[in-house]
Design a protein around this motif. Structure first.
Motif, PDB file in Angstrom:
ATOM      1  N   TRP A  38     -10.433  -1.570  10.962  1.00 59.17           N
ATOM      2  CA  TRP A  38      -9.452  -0.605  10.474  1.00 59.17           C
ATOM      3  C   TRP A  38      -9.423   0.675  11.302  1.00 59.17           C
ATOM      4  O   TRP A  38      -8.412   1.372  11.367  1.00 59.17           O
ATOM      5  CB  TRP A  38      -9.718  -0.283   9.008  1.00 59.17           C
ATOM      6  CG  TRP A  38     -11.022   0.426   8.733  1.00 59.17           C
ATOM      7  CD1 TRP A  38     -12.240  -0.147   8.529  1.00 59.17           C
ATOM      8  CD2 TRP A  38     -11.223   1.836   8.639  1.00 59.17           C
ATOM      9  NE1 TRP A  38     -13.195   0.812   8.307  1.00 59.17           N
ATOM     10  CE2 TRP A  38     -12.596   2.050   8.374  1.00 59.17           C
ATOM     11  CE3 TRP A  38     -10.376   2.944   8.756  1.00 59.17           C
ATOM     12  CZ2 TRP A  38     -13.145   3.318   8.222  1.00 59.17           C
ATOM     13  CZ3 TRP A  38     -10.924   4.215   8.593  1.00 59.17           C
ATOM     14  CH2 TRP A  38     -12.294   4.391   8.338  1.00 59.17           C
ATOM     15  N   VAL A  48       1.988   7.783  12.476  1.00 60.17           N
ATOM     16  CA  VAL A  48       1.794   7.655  11.035  1.00 60.17           C
ATOM     17  C   VAL A  48       2.078   6.231  10.561  1.00 60.17           C
ATOM     18  O   VAL A  48       1.320   5.659   9.767  1.00 60.17           O
ATOM     19  CB  VAL A  48       2.686   8.662  10.280  1.00 60.17           C
ATOM     20  CG1 VAL A  48       2.674   8.377   8.786  1.00 60.17           C
ATOM     21  CG2 VAL A  48       2.205  10.081  10.539  1.00 60.17           C
ATOM     22  N   THR A  49       3.157   5.631  11.056  1.00 62.02           N
ATOM     23  CA  THR A  49       3.490   4.267  10.651  1.00 62.02           C
ATOM     24  C   THR A  49       2.394   3.296  11.065  1.00 62.02           C
ATOM     25  O   THR A  49       1.964   2.446  10.269  1.00 62.02           O
ATOM     26  CB  THR A  49       4.836   3.830  11.267  1.00 62.02           C
ATOM     27  OG1 THR A  49       5.863   4.741  10.871  1.00 62.02           O
ATOM     28  CG2 THR A  49       5.198   2.423  10.821  1.00 62.02           C
ATOM     29  N   VAL A  60      -0.880   3.846   8.819  1.00 62.17           N
ATOM     30  CA  VAL A  60      -0.737   3.449   7.418  1.00 62.17           C
ATOM     31  C   VAL A  60      -0.555   1.938   7.279  1.00 62.17           C
ATOM     32  O   VAL A  60      -1.182   1.303   6.420  1.00 62.17           O
ATOM     33  CB  VAL A  60       0.430   4.206   6.747  1.00 62.17           C
ATOM     34  CG1 VAL A  60       0.706   3.653   5.357  1.00 62.17           C
ATOM     35  CG2 VAL A  60       0.093   5.691   6.652  1.00 62.17           C
ATOM     36  N   VAL A  72      -3.518  -0.064   5.296  1.00 63.71           N
ATOM     37  CA  VAL A  72      -3.102  -0.488   3.957  1.00 63.71           C
ATOM     38  C   VAL A  72      -2.704  -1.965   3.956  1.00 63.71           C
ATOM     39  O   VAL A  72      -2.775  -2.633   2.923  1.00 63.71           O
ATOM     40  CB  VAL A  72      -1.946   0.394   3.439  1.00 63.71           C
ATOM     41  CG1 VAL A  72      -1.425  -0.118   2.104  1.00 63.71           C
ATOM     42  CG2 VAL A  72      -2.411   1.842   3.285  1.00 63.71           C
ATOM     43  N   SER A 130       5.064  -4.794   0.247  1.00 61.15           N
ATOM     44  CA  SER A 130       5.087  -4.738   1.710  1.00 61.15           C
ATOM     45  C   SER A 130       6.271  -5.508   2.281  1.00 61.15           C
ATOM     46  O   SER A 130       6.728  -5.212   3.386  1.00 61.15           O
ATOM     47  CB  SER A 130       3.782  -5.290   2.290  1.00 61.15           C
ATOM     48  OG  SER A 130       3.628  -6.666   1.970  1.00 61.15           O
ATOM     49  N   ASN A 186       8.655   2.494  -3.660  1.00 65.42           N
ATOM     50  CA  ASN A 186       7.272   2.942  -3.857  1.00 65.42           C
ATOM     51  C   ASN A 186       7.133   3.642  -5.207  1.00 65.42           C
ATOM     52  O   ASN A 186       6.215   3.350  -5.995  1.00 65.42           O
ATOM     53  CB  ASN A 186       6.863   3.880  -2.721  1.00 65.42           C
ATOM     54  CG  ASN A 186       5.393   4.266  -2.779  1.00 65.42           C
ATOM     55  OD1 ASN A 186       4.518   3.410  -2.822  1.00 65.42           O
ATOM     56  ND2 ASN A 186       5.117   5.560  -2.786  1.00 65.42           N
ATOM     57  N   SER A 209      -2.568   3.124  -1.514  1.00 67.21           N
ATOM     58  CA  SER A 209      -1.313   2.717  -0.897  1.00 67.21           C
ATOM     59  C   SER A 209      -0.138   3.536  -1.418  1.00 67.21           C
ATOM     60  O   SER A 209       0.721   3.978  -0.648  1.00 67.21           O
ATOM     61  CB  SER A 209      -1.070   1.230  -1.163  1.00 67.21           C
ATOM     62  OG  SER A 209       0.173   0.820  -0.641  1.00 67.21           O
ATOM     63  N   ALA A 222      -0.360   6.969   0.129  1.00 73.25           N
ATOM     64  CA  ALA A 222      -0.078   6.945   1.566  1.00 73.25           C
ATOM     65  C   ALA A 222       1.408   6.807   1.837  1.00 73.25           C
ATOM     66  O   ALA A 222       1.981   7.551   2.649  1.00 73.25           O
ATOM     67  CB  ALA A 222      -0.849   5.799   2.226  1.00 73.25           C
ATOM     68  N   PHE A 223       2.059   5.870   1.146  1.00 68.45           N
ATOM     69  CA  PHE A 223       3.480   5.656   1.403  1.00 68.45           C
ATOM     70  C   PHE A 223       4.350   6.750   0.796  1.00 68.45           C
ATOM     71  O   PHE A 223       5.464   6.990   1.280  1.00 68.45           O
ATOM     72  CB  PHE A 223       3.900   4.270   0.909  1.00 68.45           C
ATOM     73  CG  PHE A 223       3.513   3.173   1.856  1.00 68.45           C
ATOM     74  CD1 PHE A 223       4.169   3.029   3.067  1.00 68.45           C
ATOM     75  CD2 PHE A 223       2.483   2.304   1.551  1.00 68.45           C
ATOM     76  CE1 PHE A 223       3.808   2.031   3.955  1.00 68.45           C
ATOM     77  CE2 PHE A 223       2.106   1.300   2.431  1.00 68.45           C
ATOM     78  CZ  PHE A 223       2.771   1.166   3.641  1.00 68.45           C
ATOM     79  N   VAL A 245       4.118   9.239   3.638  1.00 69.72           N
ATOM     80  CA  VAL A 245       4.837   8.755   4.815  1.00 69.72           C
ATOM     81  C   VAL A 245       6.347   8.829   4.615  1.00 69.72           C
ATOM     82  O   VAL A 245       7.072   9.453   5.395  1.00 69.72           O
ATOM     83  CB  VAL A 245       4.421   7.306   5.141  1.00 69.72           C
ATOM     84  CG1 VAL A 245       5.357   6.697   6.188  1.00 69.72           C
ATOM     85  CG2 VAL A 245       2.990   7.263   5.635  1.00 69.72           C
TER      86      VAL A 245
END
Length: 291
Positions: free
Chosen positions: A53, A170-171, A174, A178, A186, A236, A255, A258-259, A262
């Motif tokens: 990771w 960032v993309t 994450v 995740v 997803s 999300n 998750s 994080a999203f 983002v």
């Protein structure tokens, strides 16, 4: 993969392995018959992401140092033209995105067409056949590949804006950290990204070799980019809502947070891009016509 979490020293790996939602079997009947190259072991690749990771953070650090170091190096040098390499680069990413989108949409639509399809698409583990699993994995790995976009900008001495390198970094981070949670939602992030890139990269390929494309195409792509961020943020938050009202929804706090960050930041950045390049620019064009 070692399933005994007590034998893993890294805190993050212990967390992911203890929270990972098993249940995907990747053997759901496919809408389209999988090709031989799509018959991979998804559990091996997910385990690889879990065990490595930190790779995304290393890649991000190298990327930032490299682009700004290269930008400094190019200060007193003539820009490279790079028309043909840039055309090939964008065309290859465009073809990849089109194929990914075509292979992904059938399974995605099959889930949506079921009773309570929207809810199932973001909360319930079903509809993950081999092609969908394969192209989900490639989506995660492609975020490293896409870092190359920025090097063409720097080598050609085009203006390097914050949104360019921020959204890549960032993309990538994450999605990579995740991704091993293998959440149903997803599928939304993946299909949206493939869809927008199916138009964006071919557009860039044509621009690279000097082919003039109607302005409305560029405006459409910018609109779709902003729409992608709004939809991503909405699904999300919808999954969080289902959890809050007591519905079963396979999402994890790390998750969701994080999203939220983002997509929230992307809405602001791509919203400004849309305003500057579409709305404000359109106003200027109208003013010129009136003069």
């Amino acid at each position: 993969m070692n399933n005994n979490c007590t034998e893993v020293e890294d805190p993050y790996i212990r967390y992911v392995m203890s929270q990972r939602p098993f249940g995907w079997n990747f053997t759901d009947p496919p809408v389209f018959k999988p090709y031989e190259f799509e018959k991979v072991d998804p559990f091996y690749w997910v385990s690889l992401m879990e065990d490595n990771w930190k790779v995304a953070f290393y890649a991000a650090a190298i990327y930032i140092v490299a682009i700004f170091g290269l930008q400094k190096f190019m200060e007193n040098r003539a820009p490279f033209e790079l028309k043909k390499p840039l055309f090939v680069w964008n065309l290859s990413l465009g073809i990849f995105s089109v194929i990914g989108f075509v292979r992904y949409v059938p399974g995605f639509m099959l889930v949506l067409s079921q009773p309570n399809g929207f809810y199932r698409s973001i909360c319930i583990k079903d509809g993950m056949d081999l092609p969908t699993g394969y192209w989900t994995l490639l989506f995660a790995f492609s975020k490293f590949w896409e870092l190359g976009d920025t090097f063409y900008i720097v080598l050609r001495k085009r203006r390097l804006v914050f949104i360019q390198y921020y959204h890549h970094v960032v993309t990538m981070i994450v999605v990579w950290i995740v991704g091993p949670l293998v959440e149903p939602i997803s599928r939304w992030y993946t299909v949206l990204n493939y869809g927008v890139h199916s138009l964006m990269y071919p557009y860039f390929a044509l621009r690279a070799i000097g082919i003039r494309v109607p302005v409305f195409i560029a405006n459409l792509i910018t609109f779709l980019q902003l729409s992608q961020m709004i939809i991503g943020f909405t699904v999300n938050m919808t999954s969080l809502y289902h959890q809050q009202i007591g519905n079963d929804c396979i999402r994890y706090p790390v998750s969701i947070k994080a999203f939220s960050l983002v997509y929230g930041s992307f809405i602001l950045l791509f919203g400004k891009l849309f305003y500057d390049s579409v709305i404000k620019s359109g106003r200027r064009q109208k003013e010129k016509k009136l003069l």
